[in-house]
Motif scaffolding. Sequence first.
Motif, PDB file in Angstrom:
ATOM      1  N   THR A  28       0.803  -1.230   0.000  1.00  0.00           N
ATOM      2  CA  THR A  28       0.000   0.000   0.000  1.00  0.00           C
ATOM      3  C   THR A  28       0.831   1.274   0.000  1.00  0.00           C
ATOM      4  O   THR A  28       0.289   2.366  -0.143  1.00  0.00           O
ATOM      5  CB  THR A  28      -0.948   0.037   1.216  1.00  0.00           C
ATOM      6  N   GLY A  29       2.156   1.159   0.174  1.00  0.00           N
ATOM      7  CA  GLY A  29       2.983   2.350   0.194  1.00  0.00           C
ATOM      8  C   GLY A  29       4.434   2.035   0.472  1.00  0.00           C
ATOM      9  O   GLY A  29       4.807   0.870   0.627  1.00  0.00           O
ATOM     10  N   VAL A  50       0.825   9.465  -7.129  1.00  0.00           N
ATOM     11  CA  VAL A  50       1.293   9.193  -5.764  1.00  0.00           C
ATOM     12  C   VAL A  50       0.949  10.357  -4.829  1.00  0.00           C
ATOM     13  O   VAL A  50       1.174  11.516  -5.154  1.00  0.00           O
ATOM     14  CB  VAL A  50       2.816   8.932  -5.763  1.00  0.00           C
ATOM     15  N   GLU A  52       1.839  11.883  -0.985  1.00  0.00           N
ATOM     16  CA  GLU A  52       2.932  11.788  -0.027  1.00  0.00           C
ATOM     17  C   GLU A  52       2.573  12.460   1.282  1.00  0.00           C
ATOM     18  O   GLU A  52       1.857  13.460   1.302  1.00  0.00           O
ATOM     19  CB  GLU A  52       4.210  12.442  -0.579  1.00  0.00           C
ATOM     20  N   SER A 106       4.962   7.399   0.693  1.00  0.00           N
ATOM     21  CA  SER A 106       4.237   7.470  -0.584  1.00  0.00           C
ATOM     22  C   SER A 106       3.155   6.411  -0.625  1.00  0.00           C
ATOM     23  O   SER A 106       3.388   5.270  -0.242  1.00  0.00           O
ATOM     24  CB  SER A 106       5.192   7.222  -1.757  1.00  0.00           C
ATOM     25  N   MET A 107       1.977   6.824  -1.122  1.00  0.00           N
ATOM     26  CA  MET A 107       0.858   5.897  -1.278  1.00  0.00           C
ATOM     27  C   MET A 107       0.208   6.155  -2.628  1.00  0.00           C
ATOM     28  O   MET A 107      -0.154   7.307  -2.882  1.00  0.00           O
ATOM     29  CB  MET A 107      -0.167   6.098  -0.173  1.00  0.00           C
TER      30      MET A 107
END
Length: 130
Positions: A28-29, A50, A52, A106-107
């Motif tokens: 997931t990230g 993305v 953040e 980050s995701m």
Amino acid sequence: MKQTRLPDKPDAKSPAGADIRFIMDGPTGNMIHSTVPVGQTNRATRHKTVHEFWYVLAGSGQIWRSDHACQTVVDLETGVSIDIPAGTAFQYRNTGDSVLQFICISMPPWPGDEEADFVDGPWEATVGGN
């Protein structure tokens, strides 16, 4: 389950120009430790997909963020957290007398440097990307 330790040396440079150390990743990230030397202004970028979250560990600087609704400049100091939603233009710089250090999450996970588009920012960059 994973466990990591902060690497002694940077693993890479971000597209904007920061030194980065990979800390953790998952479905997931991912999480990195970023450093910006004294006097450095990174390139202005915009991420396509993305989101953040940043948490400042040490040093001081500024970040400019701009989306379709507004723009702002925030002082980056120890203890400050900011977000950068996907599609937001941003540029950051070290304005202090020591290394600016922050954690970046980050995701979804960072897909690669093609994620970042270079844009016009408020300050002249002192470094290039990779």
